[in-house]
Enzyme design. Structure first.
Site, PDB file in Angstrom:
ATOM      1  N   HIS A 241       0.833  -1.212   0.000  1.00  0.00           N
ATOM      2  CA  HIS A 241       0.000   0.000   0.000  1.00  0.00           C
ATOM      3  C   HIS A 241       0.864   1.257   0.000  1.00  0.00           C
ATOM      4  O   HIS A 241       0.404   2.314   0.409  1.00  0.00           O
ATOM      5  CB  HIS A 241      -0.913   0.014   1.241  1.00  0.00           C
ATOM      6  CG  HIS A 241      -1.910  -1.097   1.240  1.00  0.00           C
ATOM      7  ND1 HIS A 241      -2.163  -1.880   2.327  1.00  0.00           N
ATOM      8  CD2 HIS A 241      -2.705  -1.575   0.260  1.00  0.00           C
ATOM      9  CE1 HIS A 241      -3.074  -2.790   2.039  1.00  0.00           C
ATOM     10  NE2 HIS A 241      -3.423  -2.629   0.775  1.00  0.00           N
ATOM     11  N   HIS A 242       2.125   1.136  -0.444  1.00  0.00           N
ATOM     12  CA  HIS A 242       2.958   2.344  -0.431  1.00  0.00           C
ATOM     13  C   HIS A 242       2.413   3.367  -1.405  1.00  0.00           C
ATOM     14  O   HIS A 242       2.685   4.557  -1.296  1.00  0.00           O
ATOM     15  CB  HIS A 242       4.423   2.028  -0.751  1.00  0.00           C
ATOM     16  CG  HIS A 242       4.671   1.698  -2.185  1.00  0.00           C
ATOM     17  ND1 HIS A 242       4.218   0.548  -2.774  1.00  0.00           N
ATOM     18  CD2 HIS A 242       5.293   2.387  -3.168  1.00  0.00           C
ATOM     19  CE1 HIS A 242       4.574   0.546  -4.052  1.00  0.00           C
ATOM     20  NE2 HIS A 242       5.226   1.653  -4.309  1.00  0.00           N
TER      21      HIS A 242
ATOM     22  N   LYS B  35      -2.923  -2.699  -7.704  1.00  0.00           N
ATOM     23  CA  LYS B  35      -3.222  -3.010  -9.107  1.00  0.00           C
ATOM     24  C   LYS B  35      -2.685  -4.384  -9.459  1.00  0.00           C
ATOM     25  O   LYS B  35      -1.576  -4.750  -9.081  1.00  0.00           O
ATOM     26  CB  LYS B  35      -2.527  -1.953  -9.992  1.00  0.00           C
ATOM     27  CG  LYS B  35      -2.929  -2.016 -11.428  1.00  0.00           C
ATOM     28  CD  LYS B  35      -4.219  -1.274 -11.694  1.00  0.00           C
ATOM     29  CE  LYS B  35      -4.771  -1.551 -13.070  1.00  0.00           C
ATOM     30  NZ  LYS B  35      -5.447  -2.862 -13.156  1.00  0.00           N
TER      31      LYS B  35
ATOM     32  N   LYS C  98       6.956  -4.457 -10.398  1.00  0.00           N
ATOM     33  CA  LYS C  98       6.709  -4.126 -11.805  1.00  0.00           C
ATOM     34  C   LYS C  98       6.242  -2.672 -11.941  1.00  0.00           C
ATOM     35  O   LYS C  98       6.765  -1.909 -12.750  1.00  0.00           O
ATOM     36  CB  LYS C  98       5.603  -5.078 -12.296  1.00  0.00           C
ATOM     37  CG  LYS C  98       5.357  -5.101 -13.756  1.00  0.00           C
ATOM     38  CD  LYS C  98       4.165  -5.991 -14.090  1.00  0.00           C
ATOM     39  CE  LYS C  98       4.369  -7.465 -13.779  1.00  0.00           C
ATOM     40  NZ  LYS C  98       3.329  -8.311 -14.386  1.00  0.00           N
TER      41      LYS C  98
ATOM     42  N   LYS D 110      -3.054  -8.880  -6.684  1.00  0.00           N
ATOM     43  CA  LYS D 110      -3.384  -9.959  -7.627  1.00  0.00           C
ATOM     44  C   LYS D 110      -4.582 -10.721  -7.093  1.00  0.00           C
ATOM     45  O   LYS D 110      -4.777 -10.809  -5.886  1.00  0.00           O
ATOM     46  CB  LYS D 110      -2.198 -10.920  -7.766  1.00  0.00           C
ATOM     47  CG  LYS D 110      -2.227 -11.734  -9.038  1.00  0.00           C
ATOM     48  CD  LYS D 110      -1.860 -10.871 -10.211  1.00  0.00           C
ATOM     49  CE  LYS D 110      -1.435 -11.599 -11.418  1.00  0.00           C
ATOM     50  NZ  LYS D 110      -0.620 -10.733 -12.285  1.00  0.00           N
TER      51      LYS D 110
ATOM     52  N   SER E 238      -2.856  -0.272 -18.535  1.00  0.00           N
ATOM     53  CA  SER E 238      -3.964  -0.247 -17.570  1.00  0.00           C
ATOM     54  C   SER E 238      -3.976   1.100 -16.844  1.00  0.00           C
ATOM     55  O   SER E 238      -5.033   1.661 -16.558  1.00  0.00           O
ATOM     56  CB  SER E 238      -3.780  -1.348 -16.518  1.00  0.00           C
ATOM     57  OG  SER E 238      -4.317  -2.553 -16.972  1.00  0.00           O
TER      58      SER E 238
HETATM   59  N1  GLU Z   1      -2.165  -9.236 -15.396  1.00  0.00           N
HETATM   60  C1  GLU Z   1      -1.252  -8.295 -15.942  1.00  0.00           C
HETATM   61  C2  GLU Z   1       0.076  -8.388 -15.225  1.00  0.00           C
HETATM   62  O1  GLU Z   1       0.396  -9.378 -14.648  1.00  0.00           O
HETATM   63  C3  GLU Z   1      -1.841  -6.893 -15.990  1.00  0.00           C
HETATM   64  C4  GLU Z   1      -2.140  -6.278 -14.683  1.00  0.00           C
HETATM   65  C5  GLU Z   1      -2.886  -4.956 -14.782  1.00  0.00           C
HETATM   66  O2  GLU Z   1      -3.104  -4.466 -15.877  1.00  0.00           O
HETATM   67  O3  GLU Z   1      -3.264  -4.439 -13.721  1.00  0.00           O
HETATM   68  O4  GLU Z   1       0.879  -7.499 -15.276  1.00  0.00           O
END
Ligand code: GLU
Length: 472
Positions: free
Chosen positions: A65-66, A71, A95, A107, A363
């Site tokens: 939560h930084h 996402k 990422k 996730k 995204s």
């Molecule tokens: N599932 C993709 C990933 O692993 C996209 C995640 C997203 O767009 O939030 O990066």
């Protein structure tokens, strides 16, 4: 996975620890960055078409939560378990940091084999999962924003946004509760191909670096390189497409039922149509069948692109891999053991958590579009075209010469949404590649590119936590 020495999450932790040594961050802070902040494990009943009630196992993990929102995608797979979702959520944190997308990592996963359910059953499962997330405040444009992942796509995202909106009537930014939506539901042009295109941009940038190519004994550039792609899903398909269009040869494509090989190169769209028609990738005209799909990973080639699931290159087969570069399009396709074996063989592994960041980067653009309630390019396209037309007219008048029709089209063209999204993605992937390579070049002790990427991510997340301050 069970036959590995480490669970998936432990292998992410191992890579993290390997890199943490090269940072100057406080030990406690490093522990905080590594940990999964919130884990929501759920079970809910769904009535199937035949009247049976099935209890569905599902998860949503918020790793960090930084920055908010969290996402990351939602996967539908029978392999889903809490450890896997935790690992994938952690990878999302790193990422996002690497490509400067201001989100924490998350996730989700539902433990089902989507091929075994009717469309109506899948819709019920997805909608119920969304309702469970709403109940616990695990979804929303400002809290946690899911997206497609393995086994899910636009259709599922449309069900999610519709369920969310019906449970939160009047929420003005509701469309930003999920990304990867169809265009008609608030999606952005360019999201579908984003991960594959990002993989291509990242590998192309690495291949444009003379020092790196010289070390590998390869020529600079993508043209003429031989590529093997594992997985003809959305990511594999689009990676193959962009490599082929840039003049590389996709010599083999693997799917779970087998693989095909053609030294002259394969066209991914033709292979895709063949598979759709016959139900299998095998027996594609002009190609040689490889019955055991895993053998495709061991074919001689310049670049291997694993674009399916995790742990496909491990201690058993890593030694037989002949590729000079591995571009990790999937999440976690190499185990830590494989990493070590390949590093010793001087194979360059371009790591997942930045190479497949194209999806989440676009995204981010989709989420921004949803919050701003306007399509990219709408305000400036016509203005730019008018201005370009004026400049061109002036040049032609002053020189007394006319440019060709083709050039005219190119110069006049004002940006459409897809142009802006692709260029934003290109910029993000190029800068991320350069940043990671600079870190790697600046410290000869850093053993591989994955560690350099982690160093970059850890420093960025650490700085952000430190600036946030720790709540007393
Ligand atoms: N599932 C993709 C990933 O692993 C996209 C995640 C997203 O767009 O939030 O990066």
């Amino acid at each position: 996975m069970s036959n590995q020495a480490y669970s998936f999450f432990q292998s992410v932790e191992r890579s993290f620890d390997k890199a943490a040594k090269f940072t100057k961050l406080d030990k406690g802070l490093l522990e905080q960055i590594k940990a999964c902040n919130s884990i929501y494990s759920m079970r809910f009943p769904v009535k199937m078409d035949d009247g049976r009630i099935e209890v569905i196992e599902a998860y949503r993990v918020q790793h960090s939560h930084h920055k908010t929102p969290c996402k990351g995608g939602i996967r539908f797979s029978i392999e889903v378990n809490q450890d896997e979702v935790m690992a994938l959520a952690a990878l999302m944190t790193y990422k996002c940091a690497i490509v400067n997308v201001p989100f924490g990592g998350g996730k989700g996963g539902i433990k089902i084999d989507p091929r075994k359910y009717s469309t109506y059953e899948l819709e019920k499962i997805t909608r119920r999962y969304t309702a469970e997330l709403v109940k616990k405040n695990f979804i929303g444009p400002g809290t946690d924003v899911p997206a497609p992942d393995y086994g899910t796509g636009e259709r599922e995202m449309a069900w999610i946004v519709d369920t969310y909106q019906s449970l939160k009537p009047g929420e003005i930014d509701a469309a930003g509760c999920v990304t990867g939506k169809p265009i008609t539901q608030g999606g952005v042009r360019g999201r579908k191909e984003a991960t594959g295109l990002g993989v291509f941009f990242g590998v192309r940038e690495v291949c444009s670096m003379p020092d790196v190519m010289e070390r590998l004994g390869l020529s600079v550039g993508i043209e003429g390189k031989t590529i093997v792609v594992q997985g003809l899903g959305n990511v594999g398909y689009h990676s193959a497409k962009y490599f082929r269009e840039a003049g590389a040869k996709v010599v083999a494509i693997a799917e779970y039922e087998g693989a095909i090989y053609n030294a002259e190169g394969l066209n991914e769209e033709e292979v895709f149509q063949h598979r759709k028609k016959t139900g299998s990738i095998l027996n594609f005209p002009g190609a040689t069948n490889i019955a055991n799909s895993k053998e495709a990973l061991e074919l001689a080639c310049d670049i291997l692109i694993p674009a399916a699931l995790e742990n496909v290159i491990n201690h058993e087969n890593a030694d037989r891999v002949k590729a000079k570069i591995i571009g990790e399009a999937a999440n976690g396709p190499l185990t830590p053991e494989a990493d070590e074996i390949l590093a010793a063989k001087k194979v360059l592994v371009i790591p997942d958590m930045y190479l497949n960041a194209g999806g989440v980067t676009v995204s981010y653009f989709e989420w921004l579009k949803n919050l701003s309630h306007v399509r990219y390019g709408r305000m400036e396209k016509r203005f730019t075209e008018n201005l370009n037309g004026h400049i061109l007219g002036q040049i032609e008048e002053l020189t007394g010469k006319k440019v060709s029709e083709k050039e005219r089209g190119f110069i006049m063209h004002g940006p459409e949404e897809v142009d802006l999204v692709h260029s934003g993605l290109e910029e993000s992937m190029i800068s991320a590649t350069r940043e990671i390579m600079d870190i790697w070049r600046s410290n000869p002790e850093i053993p591989d590119m994955r560690t350099a990427a982690y160093v970059n991510a850890i420093n960025k997340v650490g700085t952000s936590y430190a600036e946030l301050g720790i709540f007393p």
